[in-house]
Scaffold this motif. Structure first.
Motif, PDB file in Angstrom:
ATOM      1  N   THR A  15       4.236  -4.516  -0.010  1.00 25.95           N
ATOM      2  CA  THR A  15       4.647  -3.655   1.359  1.00 25.95           C
ATOM      3  C   THR A  15       2.758  -4.360   1.453  1.00 25.95           C
ATOM      4  OG1 THR A  15       4.114  -1.280   0.588  1.00 25.95           O
ATOM      5  CG2 THR A  15       6.913  -2.338   1.387  1.00 25.95           C
ATOM      6  N   GLU A  16       2.255  -5.005   1.103  1.00 26.22           N
ATOM      7  CA  GLU A  16       0.528  -5.295   1.897  1.00 26.22           C
ATOM      8  C   GLU A  16       0.136  -4.126   2.275  1.00 26.22           C
ATOM      9  OE1 GLU A  16      -0.445  -8.270   1.905  1.00 26.22           O
ATOM     10  OE2 GLU A  16       1.499  -9.372   0.498  1.00 26.22           O
ATOM     11  N   GLY A  17       0.387  -2.908   1.680  1.00 29.87           N
ATOM     12  CA  GLY A  17      -0.438  -1.336   1.856  1.00 29.87           C
ATOM     13  C   GLY A  17       0.717  -0.740   2.887  1.00 29.87           C
ATOM     14  N   LEU A  18       1.886  -1.476   3.596  1.00 26.01           N
ATOM     15  CA  LEU A  18       2.573  -0.191   5.048  1.00 26.01           C
ATOM     16  C   LEU A  18       3.364   0.632   3.819  1.00 26.01           C
ATOM     17  CD1 LEU A  18       2.983  -3.225   6.507  1.00 26.01           C
ATOM     18  CD2 LEU A  18       1.343  -1.746   7.135  1.00 26.01           C
ATOM     19  N   GLY A  19       3.478   1.640   4.836  1.00 24.93           N
ATOM     20  CA  GLY A  19       4.296   1.926   4.730  1.00 24.93           C
ATOM     21  C   GLY A  19       4.422   3.574   3.327  1.00 24.93           C
ATOM     22  N   PHE A  20       5.488   3.851   2.597  1.00 24.12           N
ATOM     23  CA  PHE A  20       5.034   4.774   1.758  1.00 24.12           C
ATOM     24  C   PHE A  20       5.371   3.958   0.439  1.00 24.12           C
ATOM     25  CE2 PHE A  20       9.823   4.582   1.304  1.00 24.12           C
ATOM     26  CZ  PHE A  20      10.164   4.318   0.409  1.00 24.12           C
ATOM     27  N   VAL A  21       5.949   3.085   0.787  1.00 22.80           N
ATOM     28  CA  VAL A  21       5.806   2.227  -1.179  1.00 22.80           C
ATOM     29  C   VAL A  21       3.585   1.658  -0.667  1.00 22.80           C
ATOM     30  CG1 VAL A  21       6.136  -0.177  -2.260  1.00 22.80           C
ATOM     31  CG2 VAL A  21       7.772   1.199  -1.622  1.00 22.80           C
ATOM     32  N   GLY A  22       3.529   1.279   1.073  1.00 24.90           N
ATOM     33  CA  GLY A  22       2.485   0.642   0.482  1.00 24.90           C
ATOM     34  C   GLY A  22       0.965   2.291   0.246  1.00 24.90           C
ATOM     35  N   ARG A  23       1.337   3.133   0.409  1.00 23.50           N
ATOM     36  CA  ARG A  23       0.563   4.272   0.449  1.00 23.50           C
ATOM     37  C   ARG A  23       0.215   4.802  -0.833  1.00 23.50           C
ATOM     38  NH1 ARG A  23       2.883   5.758   5.334  1.00 23.50           N
ATOM     39  NH2 ARG A  23       3.741   7.362   4.549  1.00 23.50           N
ATOM     40  N   LYS A  24       1.641   4.373  -1.989  1.00 23.47           N
ATOM     41  CA  LYS A  24       1.599   4.178  -3.543  1.00 23.47           C
ATOM     42  C   LYS A  24       2.617   5.917  -3.820  1.00 23.47           C
ATOM     43  CE  LYS A  24      -2.413   1.436  -4.867  1.00 23.47           C
ATOM     44  NZ  LYS A  24      -3.443   1.617  -5.491  1.00 23.47           N
TER      45      LYS A  24
END
Ligand code: MG
Length: 163
Positions: free
Chosen positions: A134-143
């Motif tokens: 997600t290009e670093g965005l959201g909870f996915v982007g924050r790993k």
């Protein structure tokens, strides 16, 4: 034809295996959950159940039931596929998107498609498995976790087809 959609999210956790679509992924973190936390297989099961207008996985396999602690989600998928077929539907097509910032899933996508196809008793050319960040965005982007979406198409079984 019947269409179904499923969605699931699980958070990363230490001391857990990372299992996606029945495939063990090499990573320092796994996913938290009552079962094996296979977020991909969970999304797919809900898509199948939604298409067949059956109860969702939360109802069928409640996380308050000790029977399902640590359970293999692929075995549950086989059970769900059986329920769908028993209701008179053939599973025609599956498409999945996994949103995951890390680890990279590209080396595992073919294995995932084949594992799901085996569980559904059809060929892997009917199982799409796509992975994105997600290009670093959201909870996915924050790993912090992984999200998965699945869409399935069911057909009436052959005895119901007119041509
Ligand atoms: Mg789940």
């Amino acid at each position: 034809m019947r269409i179904g959609h499923g969605y699931d999210v699980h958070a990363f956790a230490p001391d857990r295996k990372l299992i996606l679509a029945g495939v063990t992924i090499d990573h320092e973190l796994g996913l938290a959950g009552h079962s094996d936390a296979d977020v991909v297989t969970h999304a797919l099961m809900d898509a199948l159940l939604g298409a067949a207008k059956l109860p969702d996985i939360g109802e069928l396999f409640p996380d308050t039931d000790e029977t399902y602690r640590g359970t293999d989600s692929i075995a549950l998928l086989q059970e769900v596929a059986g329920l769908v077929r028993a209701k008179g539907y053939a599973i025609e097509d599956v498409d999945i998107t996994i949103a995951c910032q890390a680890p990279k899933l590209k080396p595992y996508k073919k294995d995932m498609a084949e594992t799901l196809a085996d569980a559904l008793q059809f060929t892997s050319d009917r199982v799409g498995v796509k992975a994105t960040t997600t290009e670093g965005l959201g909870f996915v982007g924050r790993k912090e976790g992984i999200a998965a979406w699945a869409v399935v198409l069911l057909g009436e079984q052959a005895t119901y087809r007119c041509c």
